[in-house]
Design a protein around this motif. Structure first.
Motif, PDB file in Angstrom:
ATOM      1  N   GLU A 169      -1.115  -0.018   6.186  1.00  0.00           N
ATOM      2  CA  GLU A 169       0.296  -0.344   5.934  1.00  0.00           C
ATOM      3  C   GLU A 169       0.484  -0.807   4.497  1.00  0.00           C
ATOM      4  O   GLU A 169       1.123  -1.810   4.226  1.00  0.00           O
ATOM      5  N   GLU A 170      -0.105  -0.090   3.550  1.00  0.00           N
ATOM      6  CA  GLU A 170      -0.071  -0.501   2.154  1.00  0.00           C
ATOM      7  C   GLU A 170       1.328  -0.440   1.561  1.00  0.00           C
ATOM      8  O   GLU A 170       1.601  -1.074   0.549  1.00  0.00           O
ATOM      9  N   ASP A 171       2.207   0.334   2.167  1.00  0.00           N
ATOM     10  CA  ASP A 171       3.556   0.444   1.611  1.00  0.00           C
ATOM     11  C   ASP A 171       4.395  -0.795   1.912  1.00  0.00           C
ATOM     12  O   ASP A 171       5.428  -1.019   1.269  1.00  0.00           O
ATOM     13  N   ASN A 172       3.985  -1.582   2.876  1.00  0.00           N
ATOM     14  CA  ASN A 172       4.709  -2.808   3.194  1.00  0.00           C
ATOM     15  C   ASN A 172       4.260  -3.935   2.268  1.00  0.00           C
ATOM     16  O   ASN A 172       3.081  -4.028   1.907  1.00  0.00           O
ATOM     17  N   ILE A 173       5.199  -4.792   1.914  1.00  0.00           N
ATOM     18  CA  ILE A 173       4.858  -5.922   1.063  1.00  0.00           C
ATOM     19  C   ILE A 173       4.135  -6.971   1.902  1.00  0.00           C
ATOM     20  O   ILE A 173       4.669  -7.433   2.913  1.00  0.00           O
ATOM     21  N   PRO A 174       2.923  -7.361   1.523  1.00  0.00           N
ATOM     22  CA  PRO A 174       2.183  -8.368   2.299  1.00  0.00           C
ATOM     23  C   PRO A 174       2.944  -9.687   2.382  1.00  0.00           C
ATOM     24  O   PRO A 174       3.713 -10.033   1.475  1.00  0.00           O
ATOM     25  N   ASP A 175       2.715 -10.412   3.453  1.00  0.00           N
ATOM     26  CA  ASP A 175       3.397 -11.697   3.643  1.00  0.00           C
ATOM     27  C   ASP A 175       3.112 -12.667   2.498  1.00  0.00           C
ATOM     28  O   ASP A 175       3.984 -13.444   2.104  1.00  0.00           O
ATOM     29  N   ALA A 176       1.882 -12.644   1.983  1.00  0.00           N
ATOM     30  CA  ALA A 176       1.539 -13.541   0.869  1.00  0.00           C
ATOM     31  C   ALA A 176       2.396 -13.231  -0.354  1.00  0.00           C
ATOM     32  O   ALA A 176       2.821 -14.147  -1.086  1.00  0.00           O
ATOM     33  N   PHE A 177       2.670 -11.953  -0.583  1.00  0.00           N
ATOM     34  CA  PHE A 177       3.537 -11.572  -1.695  1.00  0.00           C
ATOM     35  C   PHE A 177       4.944 -12.115  -1.472  1.00  0.00           C
ATOM     36  O   PHE A 177       5.582 -12.642  -2.395  1.00  0.00           O
ATOM     37  N   LEU A 178       5.437 -11.973  -0.237  1.00  0.00           N
ATOM     38  CA  LEU A 178       6.788 -12.449   0.067  1.00  0.00           C
ATOM     39  C   LEU A 178       6.890 -13.956  -0.133  1.00  0.00           C
ATOM     40  O   LEU A 178       7.883 -14.455  -0.677  1.00  0.00           O
TER      41      LEU A 178
ATOM     42  N   ALA B  48       3.237  -5.199  -8.736  1.00  0.00           N
ATOM     43  CA  ALA B  48       2.303  -4.142  -9.127  1.00  0.00           C
ATOM     44  C   ALA B  48       1.081  -4.717  -9.831  1.00  0.00           C
ATOM     45  O   ALA B  48      -0.061  -4.289  -9.592  1.00  0.00           O
ATOM     46  N   LEU B  49       1.294  -5.699 -10.694  1.00  0.00           N
ATOM     47  CA  LEU B  49       0.185  -6.336 -11.409  1.00  0.00           C
ATOM     48  C   LEU B  49      -0.754  -7.039 -10.436  1.00  0.00           C
ATOM     49  O   LEU B  49      -1.985  -6.951 -10.562  1.00  0.00           O
ATOM     50  N   CYS B  50      -0.176  -7.743  -9.460  1.00  0.00           N
ATOM     51  CA  CYS B  50      -1.002  -8.473  -8.494  1.00  0.00           C
ATOM     52  C   CYS B  50      -1.791  -7.523  -7.597  1.00  0.00           C
ATOM     53  O   CYS B  50      -2.964  -7.757  -7.299  1.00  0.00           O
ATOM     54  N   LYS B  51      -1.150  -6.449  -7.173  1.00  0.00           N
ATOM     55  CA  LYS B  51      -1.861  -5.469  -6.336  1.00  0.00           C
ATOM     56  C   LYS B  51      -3.022  -4.872  -7.114  1.00  0.00           C
ATOM     57  O   LYS B  51      -4.143  -4.730  -6.575  1.00  0.00           O
ATOM     58  N   SER B  52      -2.780  -4.523  -8.376  1.00  0.00           N
ATOM     59  CA  SER B  52      -3.844  -3.948  -9.203  1.00  0.00           C
ATOM     60  C   SER B  52      -4.973  -4.951  -9.392  1.00  0.00           C
ATOM     61  O   SER B  52      -6.162  -4.589  -9.332  1.00  0.00           O
ATOM     62  N   TRP B  53      -4.615  -6.212  -9.635  1.00  0.00           N
ATOM     63  CA  TRP B  53      -5.637  -7.262  -9.820  1.00  0.00           C
ATOM     64  C   TRP B  53      -6.472  -7.403  -8.548  1.00  0.00           C
ATOM     65  O   TRP B  53      -7.700  -7.501  -8.605  1.00  0.00           O
ATOM     66  N   LEU B  54      -5.809  -7.423  -7.405  1.00  0.00           N
ATOM     67  CA  LEU B  54      -6.512  -7.569  -6.130  1.00  0.00           C
ATOM     68  C   LEU B  54      -7.422  -6.371  -5.864  1.00  0.00           C
ATOM     69  O   LEU B  54      -8.545  -6.520  -5.372  1.00  0.00           O
ATOM     70  N   GLN B  55      -6.953  -5.178  -6.217  1.00  0.00           N
ATOM     71  CA  GLN B  55      -7.774  -3.983  -6.020  1.00  0.00           C
ATOM     72  C   GLN B  55      -8.988  -4.003  -6.945  1.00  0.00           C
ATOM     73  O   GLN B  55     -10.107  -3.706  -6.515  1.00  0.00           O
ATOM     74  N   SER B  56      -8.771  -4.387  -8.211  1.00  0.00           N
ATOM     75  CA  SER B  56      -9.869  -4.382  -9.189  1.00  0.00           C
ATOM     76  C   SER B  56     -10.920  -5.435  -8.871  1.00  0.00           C
ATOM     77  O   SER B  56     -12.099  -5.267  -9.205  1.00  0.00           O
TER      78      SER B  56
END
Length: 614
Positions: free
Chosen positions: A373-382, A352-360
């Motif tokens: 497909e925002e509900d799927n976890i991106p490959d980079a996150f995995l 959640a922190l990383c997604k928020s950082w990327l959005q900001s």
């Protein structure tokens, strides 16, 4: 012939005929000569003051040289003429001595005694200003994380996720286990020794020149914090992930004014001597990192703590979101690199922190494989979730020394197994998570084991607890939870060993330094831990009446492992000799597997890791 390349010394300033064979000019590229001459003095006299004597300069360890008045006038722009080239490069050990001089208390938990003219944060802001870091810190795109447990794991997940997303990362965590450079990571790697020395002495010299009675050199953690900001600013990281040291409101890291996003990991009872003895008080300190209008994320918290966080968020108009643990089914078969079910909570917060950082920062859309497909976890996150690392937390180390003189197949037949399960848990909540992880990790698909003894793949398995904790902690709130949680999963300890660590609180050491391992004079704390253990296992009335009179040995008593008494315990004085004793036990018995849980203290875990890697 002298080479003046890349130096500040101008020909003619000092008579060249006065140079002798071993004399040389300090290159300006060296960290300790990047600005002016007085900075170099501070390197040499790491704990004293700079001394000027009219026409001569006294350098500790260098000898005395006469310098012309013209040279003195030019010292602000010239470098040093010295007699011994070795002193131009402060060694890593010398640097550790300098760091050690910043430790202002005699033992962990003591209150620092520093001039009270300024508050802790006021001093931090002054150090930041001296180093010229106000604007650079303001430009850093920071993720700031507080919490009682899991904040280090959360930060490690964040770093790995954003690195795998293509960003240059900086990570600052604490404490370190073996080497202080562990606290500073650039692109997932501990900072190099060369870079560490460069930035260390640059900060040291600038601060040393500006100290006063009211503003002494910063204590250890404050220095390391400003050093982290210096490193990340100079290395131009895209994102800096900063773990709070202690609390939040008055923590040294809270000079951060405009983070991109803040996080609060699980809260619990710890550091009560500093943060207060209620969850509300502790949560109030942790909530101190929240900044007006800056997005913040937390996880499910006890109601007392959650109420405080939510009220603080309302006061600051902070959008606070509660994040659920990561759902294993969304990981596409990926395993978290950090073990334990509790890590799904930390991984969820980190995501959640990383997604928020990327959005900001305007980068979220760039890493999505398929828009919508925002509900799927991106490959980079995995990739980040399966590569994050944090030493000493749910870490399994098979002792290589046992089989170092044999091939793998020979070792299987000629010696037993010695496996260490390392987790620096030291609060009730983290001890419970540690116990669940250990029980899961050692569980074998074989016949049921009883009180730590069982037959696994032809080997007799014995589970041993190696434990120590700081004397400011209550073992009555740690050991019962450890025993009960393990027992509820069918895991029981055959033996327990209580042993002091070997690291000194008043000295920062390097990875290459070899601890003396000299037995401490007072083992009363370890004896107290043993009494708590015996009461848990055997009941208060069954405790050996002679327990008080036992004299601790440097290693467990002879035939300690052969004793069939369940949960038998010992206090020993030497950690290095205990490790060697465990090694000897499995070397002499090929059918023996010893699984050692090391917990209660990150410092004990660090000491064991250092011994295992020697």
């Amino acid at each position: 012939m002298l080479n003046y390349k890349n130096t500040f010394l101008r020909p003619g300033l000092i008579d060249n005929s006065s140079f002798r064979k071993k004399e040389l000019i300090v290159p300006s590229r060296l960290a300790w000569a990047t600005s002016c001459f007085p900075a170099c003095l501070a390197v040499v006299d790491i704990v004293g003051s700079k001394k000027f004597h009219s026409q001569q300069i006294s350098l500790k360890g260098f000898g005395v040289r006469e310098v012309s008045s013209l040279a003195q006038e030019q010292m602000e722009t010239n470098t040093v003429v010295v007699e011994n080239a070795d002193h131009l490069h402060p060694t890593y050990e010398t640097t550790m001595e300098a760091l050690s001089s910043l430790i202002t208390t005699k033992r962990r938990g003591d209150v620092q005694t520093i001039s009270n003219k300024y508050s802790k944060l006021e001093r931090m802001e002054m150090y930041v200003k001296i180093l010229g870091l106000e604007e650079p810190i303001g430009r850093l795109k920071i993720i700031h994380v507080a919490g009682t447990k899991g904040k280090g794991s959360t930060c490690s997940f964040c770093e790995a996720i954003l690195r795998e997303s293509g960003f240059r990362t900086g990570l600052f965590t604490s404490p370190h286990l073996i080497d202080v450079r562990e606290r500073f990571r650039l692109d997932g790697q501990d900072i190099s020794e060369e870079k560490f020395l460069h930035y260390f002495w640059e900060c040291w010299n600038q601060l040393k020149q500006n100290i006063t009675d009211d503003l002494p050199m910063p204590p250890l953690f404050q220095f390391l914090t400003v050093l982290a900001f210096k490193i990340f600013a100079c290395e131009k990281v895209d994102v800096a992930i900063i773990e709070v040291g202690l609390g939040g409101t008055r923590d040294s890291t809270n000079v951060i004014k405009n983070p991109v996003v803040c996080g609060v990991s699980p809260l619990g009872m710890d550091h009560m001597e500093t943060l207060g003895d209620t969850l509300e008080q502790i949560a109030s300190h942790k909530a101190g990192i929240l900044k007006p209008h800056v997005p913040a994320f937390t996880v499910a918290q006890p109601s007392e703590a959650m109420g405080v966080l939510q009220q603080k968020a309302r006061d600051l108009m902070v959008p606070l979101e509660v994040v659920a643990p990561l759902d294993r089914s969304n990981l596409k078969g990926t395993e978290l690199s950090l073990s334990g079910d509790h890590q799904f909570t930390n991984a969820g917060l980190a995501s959640a922190l990383c997604k928020s950082w990327l959005q900001s920062t305007g980068n979220w859309e760039k890493i999505l494989q398929h828009p919508g497909e925002e509900d799927n976890i991106p490959d980079a996150f995995l990739r980040g979730l399966q590569t994050a690392r944090l030493s000493g937390r749910a870490e399994i180390v098979r002792d290589s020394a046992v089989s170092s003189c044999a091939t793998a197949s020979e070792a299987e037949n000629t010696s037993g197994d010695l496996v260490f399960y390392l987790d620096g848990a030291h609060s009730p909540e983290s001890i419970e998570a540690c116990a669940r992880w250990f029980s899961s990790a050692v569980k074998e698909k074989t016949s049921k084991e009883v009180w730590g003894n069982g037959n696994v793949n032809g080997k007799t398995s014995k589970k041993i607890l190696l434990f120590n904790c700081m004397d400011v902690r209550d073992p009555q709130s740690l050991l019962p939870i450890l025993v009960d949680t393990c027992a509820s999963s069918g895991t029981h300890f055959a033996k327990a060993i209580f042993v002091p660590g070997i690291s000194s609180y008043t000295k920062v050491t390097s990875a290459s330094s070899v601890p003396s391992g000299l037995p401490p004079k007072d083992l009363s704390w370890q004896c107290n831990l043993q009494r708590v253990w015996e009461n848990i296992i055997h009941g208060k009335d069954a405790v050996n009446k002679n327990l008080e009179a036992r004299i601790p040995d440097s290693v467990p008593p002879r035939r300690f492992l052969d004793n069939d008494a369940a949960g038998c315990s010992a206090v020993v004085s030497s950690l290095p000799m205990t490790i060697n004793w465990l090694r000897d036990c499995v070397k002499k018995n090929p059918s023996l597997r010893i699984q050692v849980l090391v917990t209660g203290s990150l410092h004990l875990v660090g000491d064991v890791l250092k011994l295992l890697r020697r």
